[in-house]
Motif scaffolding. Structure first.
Motif, PDB file in Angstrom:
ATOM      1  N   UNK A  42      74.712  25.597 113.746  1.00  0.00           N
ATOM      2  CA  UNK A  42      74.179  24.680 112.752  1.00  0.00           C
ATOM      3  C   UNK A  42      74.165  25.326 111.373  1.00  0.00           C
ATOM      4  N   UNK A  43      73.681  24.575 110.414  1.00  0.00           N
ATOM      5  CA  UNK A  43      73.545  25.099 109.066  1.00  0.00           C
ATOM      6  C   UNK A  43      72.094  25.540 108.885  1.00  0.00           C
ATOM      7  N   UNK A  44      71.931  26.784 108.482  1.00  0.00           N
ATOM      8  CA  UNK A  44      70.619  27.385 108.371  1.00  0.00           C
ATOM      9  C   UNK A  44      70.190  27.455 106.912  1.00  0.00           C
ATOM     10  N   UNK A  45      68.959  27.033 106.680  1.00  0.00           N
ATOM     11  CA  UNK A  45      68.424  26.994 105.325  1.00  0.00           C
ATOM     12  C   UNK A  45      67.102  27.738 105.260  1.00  0.00           C
ATOM     13  N   UNK A  46      66.861  28.385 104.136  1.00  0.00           N
ATOM     14  CA  UNK A  46      65.512  28.850 103.862  1.00  0.00           C
ATOM     15  C   UNK A  46      64.874  27.844 102.917  1.00  0.00           C
ATOM     16  N   UNK A 102      75.996  35.545 122.676  1.00  0.00           N
ATOM     17  CA  UNK A 102      75.462  36.874 122.938  1.00  0.00           C
ATOM     18  C   UNK A 102      75.466  37.784 121.728  1.00  0.00           C
ATOM     19  N   UNK A 103      76.120  37.363 120.664  1.00  0.00           N
ATOM     20  CA  UNK A 103      76.205  38.170 119.448  1.00  0.00           C
ATOM     21  C   UNK A 103      74.936  38.047 118.606  1.00  0.00           C
ATOM     22  N   UNK A 104      74.904  38.841 117.553  1.00  0.00           N
ATOM     23  CA  UNK A 104      73.779  38.832 116.628  1.00  0.00           C
ATOM     24  C   UNK A 104      74.265  38.556 115.206  1.00  0.00           C
ATOM     25  N   UNK A 105      73.392  37.967 114.425  1.00  0.00           N
ATOM     26  CA  UNK A 105      73.619  37.771 113.000  1.00  0.00           C
ATOM     27  C   UNK A 105      72.297  37.985 112.285  1.00  0.00           C
ATOM     28  N   UNK A 106      72.386  38.452 111.064  1.00  0.00           N
ATOM     29  CA  UNK A 106      71.190  38.511 110.224  1.00  0.00           C
ATOM     30  C   UNK A 106      71.433  37.655 108.995  1.00  0.00           C
ATOM     31  N   UNK A 107      70.651  36.619 108.875  1.00  0.00           N
ATOM     32  CA  UNK A 107      70.725  35.751 107.714  1.00  0.00           C
ATOM     33  C   UNK A 107      69.799  36.284 106.627  1.00  0.00           C
ATOM     34  N   UNK A 108      70.236  36.134 105.402  1.00  0.00           N
ATOM     35  CA  UNK A 108      69.444  36.580 104.262  1.00  0.00           C
ATOM     36  C   UNK A 108      69.170  35.407 103.340  1.00  0.00           C
ATOM     37  N   UNK A 109      68.054  35.467 102.684  1.00  0.00           N
ATOM     38  CA  UNK A 109      67.689  34.445 101.705  1.00  0.00           C
ATOM     39  C   UNK A 109      67.197  35.169 100.458  1.00  0.00           C
ATOM     40  N   UNK A 164      61.054  41.043 102.487  1.00  0.00           N
ATOM     41  CA  UNK A 164      60.939  42.262 101.701  1.00  0.00           C
ATOM     42  C   UNK A 164      60.601  41.826 100.281  1.00  0.00           C
ATOM     43  N   UNK A 165      59.331  41.878  99.947  1.00  0.00           N
ATOM     44  CA  UNK A 165      58.912  41.383  98.634  1.00  0.00           C
ATOM     45  C   UNK A 165      59.524  42.202  97.507  1.00  0.00           C
ATOM     46  N   UNK A 166      59.712  43.492  97.740  1.00  0.00           N
ATOM     47  CA  UNK A 166      60.268  44.339  96.672  1.00  0.00           C
ATOM     48  C   UNK A 166      61.683  43.887  96.329  1.00  0.00           C
ATOM     49  N   UNK A 167      62.448  43.556  97.355  1.00  0.00           N
ATOM     50  CA  UNK A 167      63.823  43.097  97.134  1.00  0.00           C
ATOM     51  C   UNK A 167      63.899  41.591  96.916  1.00  0.00           C
ATOM     52  N   UNK A 168      62.778  40.903  97.086  1.00  0.00           N
ATOM     53  CA  UNK A 168      62.732  39.441  96.946  1.00  0.00           C
ATOM     54  C   UNK A 168      63.676  38.778  97.952  1.00  0.00           C
ATOM     55  N   UNK A 169      63.650  39.271  99.169  1.00  0.00           N
ATOM     56  CA  UNK A 169      64.535  38.777 100.214  1.00  0.00           C
ATOM     57  C   UNK A 169      63.735  38.349 101.434  1.00  0.00           C
ATOM     58  N   UNK A 170      64.239  37.343 102.108  1.00  0.00           N
ATOM     59  CA  UNK A 170      63.697  36.885 103.384  1.00  0.00           C
ATOM     60  C   UNK A 170      64.848  36.920 104.384  1.00  0.00           C
ATOM     61  N   UNK A 171      64.569  37.327 105.595  1.00  0.00           N
ATOM     62  CA  UNK A 171      65.610  37.510 106.592  1.00  0.00           C
ATOM     63  C   UNK A 171      65.301  36.735 107.867  1.00  0.00           C
ATOM     64  N   UNK A 172      66.368  36.430 108.582  1.00  0.00           N
ATOM     65  CA  UNK A 172      66.239  35.879 109.924  1.00  0.00           C
ATOM     66  C   UNK A 172      67.223  36.631 110.809  1.00  0.00           C
ATOM     67  N   UNK A 173      66.703  37.540 111.599  1.00  0.00           N
ATOM     68  CA  UNK A 173      67.523  38.278 112.560  1.00  0.00           C
ATOM     69  C   UNK A 173      67.663  37.431 113.811  1.00  0.00           C
TER      70      UNK A 173
END
Length: 121
Positions: free
Chosen positions: A92-96, A15-22, A73-82
């Motif tokens: 599992x292990x999450x990869x970008x 039920x929790x949330x995480x935000x993954x960053x790449x 976010x292209x300006x920050x050069x980041x990709x996210x997975x909420x």
């Protein structure tokens, strides 16, 4: 060069949330589609979502639709997975990763070391 460094995983309750960053590079975002996939021990790799130049994500995994949101976010050069309403089966292990185009049938070209997500009570 292609740069992909994931972060944001952890041990959470159902039920929790995480935000993954790449963290990526301009080269990576300019010349590739970006995808998220996961792999649990003893299970096959699962493509979760991808995003090309349109910046509209395509979700491949039925079980995450409505719960996971991919963004960039292209300006920050980041990709996210909420990831919301996490379930034990999301463990599992999450990869970008990079792809030549955003598609479930297109192979991943490169990927980072990943970040571990464990969902358990």
């Amino acid at each position: 060069q292609v740069q992909l460094v994931e972060s944001g995983g952890g041990l959470v309750q159902p039920g929790s949330s995480l935000r993954l960053s790449c963290a990526t590079s301009s080269f990576t975002l300019d010349y590739h589609s970006i995808a998220w996939f996961r792999q649990a021990p003893g299970k096959e790799r699962e493509g979760i979502a991808c995003m090309g130049s349109s910046r509209t994500p395509t979700y491949h995994l039925e079980s995450v639709k409505g719960r996971f949101t991919m963004s960039r976010d292209n300006r920050k050069k980041m990709v996210y997975l909420q990831m919301n309403n996490l379930k034990p089966e999301d463990t599992g292990r999450y990869h970008c990763a990079t792809q030549n185009m955003c598609s479930a049938s297109v192979p991943f070209l490169a990927w980072g070391e990943g970040t571990e997500v464990t969902v358990s009570s």
